[in-house]
Design a protein around this motif. Structure first.
Motif, PDB file in Angstrom:
ATOM      1  N   ALA A   1      52.250 -99.607   7.232  1.00 28.41           N
ATOM      2  CA  ALA A   1      52.177 -99.231   5.817  1.00 28.41           C
ATOM      3  C   ALA A   1      53.441 -99.692   5.077  1.00 28.41           C
ATOM      4  O   ALA A   1      53.373-100.162   3.934  1.00 28.41           O
ATOM      5  CB  ALA A   1      51.991 -97.718   5.686  1.00 28.41           C
ATOM      6  N   LYS A   2      54.586 -99.580   5.732  1.00 21.39           N
ATOM      7  CA  LYS A   2      55.839-100.012   5.104  1.00 21.39           C
ATOM      8  C   LYS A   2      55.832-101.532   4.871  1.00 21.39           C
ATOM      9  O   LYS A   2      56.215-102.012   3.799  1.00 21.39           O
ATOM     10  CB  LYS A   2      57.028 -99.608   5.993  1.00 21.39           C
ATOM     11  CG  LYS A   2      58.386 -99.905   5.370  1.00 21.39           C
ATOM     12  CD  LYS A   2      59.521 -99.329   6.175  1.00 21.39           C
ATOM     13  CE  LYS A   2      60.874 -99.489   5.435  1.00 21.39           C
ATOM     14  NZ  LYS A   2      61.158-100.835   4.954  1.00 21.39           N
ATOM     15  N   LEU A   3      55.340-102.269   5.885  1.00 20.41           N
ATOM     16  CA  LEU A   3      55.270-103.731   5.741  1.00 20.41           C
ATOM     17  C   LEU A   3      54.328-104.131   4.604  1.00 20.41           C
ATOM     18  O   LEU A   3      54.607-105.068   3.856  1.00 20.41           O
ATOM     19  CB  LEU A   3      54.753-104.359   7.047  1.00 20.41           C
ATOM     20  CG  LEU A   3      55.759-104.533   8.174  1.00 20.41           C
ATOM     21  CD1 LEU A   3      55.052-105.034   9.425  1.00 20.41           C
ATOM     22  CD2 LEU A   3      56.852-105.517   7.753  1.00 20.41           C
ATOM     23  N   VAL A   4      53.208-103.406   4.492  1.00 15.41           N
ATOM     24  CA  VAL A   4      52.223-103.718   3.453  1.00 15.41           C
ATOM     25  C   VAL A   4      52.866-103.586   2.075  1.00 15.41           C
ATOM     26  O   VAL A   4      52.687-104.448   1.199  1.00 15.41           O
ATOM     27  CB  VAL A   4      50.989-102.787   3.597  1.00 15.41           C
ATOM     28  CG1 VAL A   4      50.103-102.837   2.353  1.00 15.41           C
ATOM     29  CG2 VAL A   4      50.182-103.177   4.838  1.00 15.41           C
ATOM     30  N   VAL A   5      53.667-102.521   1.902  1.00 14.64           N
ATOM     31  CA  VAL A   5      54.342-102.312   0.617  1.00 14.64           C
ATOM     32  C   VAL A   5      55.459-103.345   0.421  1.00 14.64           C
ATOM     33  O   VAL A   5      55.511-104.050  -0.589  1.00 14.64           O
ATOM     34  CB  VAL A   5      54.906-100.868   0.540  1.00 14.64           C
ATOM     35  CG1 VAL A   5      55.788-100.701  -0.691  1.00 14.64           C
ATOM     36  CG2 VAL A   5      53.760 -99.864   0.532  1.00 14.64           C
ATOM     37  N   ASP A   6      56.327-103.443   1.421  1.00 17.53           N
ATOM     38  CA  ASP A   6      57.496-104.325   1.288  1.00 17.53           C
ATOM     39  C   ASP A   6      57.100-105.781   1.073  1.00 17.53           C
ATOM     40  O   ASP A   6      57.744-106.514   0.327  1.00 17.53           O
ATOM     41  CB  ASP A   6      58.377-104.247   2.557  1.00 17.53           C
ATOM     42  CG  ASP A   6      59.075-102.895   2.683  1.00 17.53           C
ATOM     43  OD1 ASP A   6      59.000-102.099   1.723  1.00 17.53           O
ATOM     44  OD2 ASP A   6      59.682-102.644   3.745  1.00 17.53           O
ATOM     45  N   GLN A   7      56.053-106.201   1.776  1.00 12.73           N
ATOM     46  CA  GLN A   7      55.666-107.617   1.720  1.00 12.73           C
ATOM     47  C   GLN A   7      54.522-107.853   0.739  1.00 12.73           C
ATOM     48  O   GLN A   7      54.024-108.972   0.644  1.00 12.73           O
ATOM     49  CB  GLN A   7      55.224-108.093   3.124  1.00 12.73           C
ATOM     50  CG  GLN A   7      56.244-107.856   4.226  1.00 12.73           C
ATOM     51  CD  GLN A   7      57.392-108.846   4.179  1.00 12.73           C
ATOM     52  OE1 GLN A   7      57.204-109.995   3.793  1.00 12.73           O
ATOM     53  NE2 GLN A   7      58.590-108.395   4.530  1.00 12.73           N
ATOM     54  N   ASN A   8      54.066-106.781   0.107  1.00 13.05           N
ATOM     55  CA  ASN A   8      52.967-106.888  -0.862  1.00 13.05           C
ATOM     56  C   ASN A   8      51.735-107.553  -0.240  1.00 13.05           C
ATOM     57  O   ASN A   8      51.196-108.535  -0.765  1.00 13.05           O
ATOM     58  CB  ASN A   8      53.445-107.666  -2.093  1.00 13.05           C
ATOM     59  CG  ASN A   8      52.486-107.509  -3.264  1.00 13.05           C
ATOM     60  OD1 ASN A   8      51.775-106.504  -3.353  1.00 13.05           O
ATOM     61  ND2 ASN A   8      52.449-108.497  -4.138  1.00 13.05           N
TER      62      ASN A   8
END
Lengths: 174, 174
Positions: free
Chosen positions: A129-136
């Protein structure tokens, strides 16, 4: 069977939805050491999240990854585990992960529309979930609920039962 | 899923080859307690024996049958075992056997063209072969060779390894 098992380190798979309109690619991951019905329900429910025509890819954890994380290795070696997972009806493709876990690399290589995590995969859920947000990234993260009512719906539960009944002096009670 | 699991006690299935020219029905049986790649290879090879379009039916042994025969029960209960087997790609139908083993009844009800037995199912092979001769049944009995090179290609081998490594103080060596 071996050609489906190795991770495509160098090439990037096209996103399924780019090729086939609404067909989604769903990604799930796990150790899948001693198979039980909870695993199968998890994979069936994961695939359903992608709707009709969805394709389910499963990344099976490497032996080294499991040992590093849990301090004990899986019972079945990784090639056995990935062969078993790839033989399950909901699974379109099963492959081994990287020995050094690389969530971003996996997402970039397999380009899923949806990542499904199990009820006991909160750490993976948070990291993806963090990667999805950080990397859009255009990826939906879904946590699948726990199934079943008995203690055998976990590999650890099954192993505990086996150990308790070994040597085979006692008949299993059910 | 449950509707596929119960044995059709009263009705007789039509032989597949009567309905669809050359399509054969292959029957295999086993306990399938702790799934390993040897099980999958056995089922794949069994289905191959029927040629193109073959249908594979698997009769999964009841808990009681296993206890009566081995004096210890399986680790996974019968409903878990039949659910797992029915989720495997080569399997068209999985169902539980009778508690009191009845080979002739099973053959008459499911009407296979071929019965496949594993390398460790000599007793079943002998009993089915005798029935085929005595009853003049149009059934071929095929014994599938053992696969694999390691000790984990048997449920007992897997269980022994689990018991040896429990509690989890020792990392698995592979």
């Amino acid at each position: 069977m071996l050609e489906v098992l190795l991770f495509p380190r160098k090439r990037s798979a096209p996103r399924a939805s780019e090729q086939m309109a609404q067909h989604k690619t769903v990604l799930a991951t796990g150790v899948f050491d001693i198979l039980h019905p909870g695993h199968i329900r998890f994979l069936e429910e994961s695939k359903k999240q992608g709707g009709p025509g969805a394709r389910l890819i499963v990344v099976v954890a490497r032996d080294k990854t499991v040992r590093d994380r849990k301090r004990y290795g899986p019972t079945l070696p990784e090639l056995d585990r990935v062969q078993i997972v790839s033989a399950l009806k909901p699974v379109d493709r099963a492959l081994l992960g990287h020995e050094h876990v690389d969530f971003l690399g996996v997402l970039q290589e397999l380009r899923p529309d949806i990542v499904c995590v199990g009820y006991d995969q909160n750490d993976i859920k948070r990291r993806v979930a963090k990667l999805v947000v950080d990397q859009n990234l255009p990826i939906r993260v879904v946590q699948i609920a726990k199934f079943g009512r008995n203690g055998l719906n976990s590999s650890s539960g099954v192993k505990k039962r086996i150990a308790k009944n070994w040597p085979r002096t006692r008949a299993a009670s059910r």
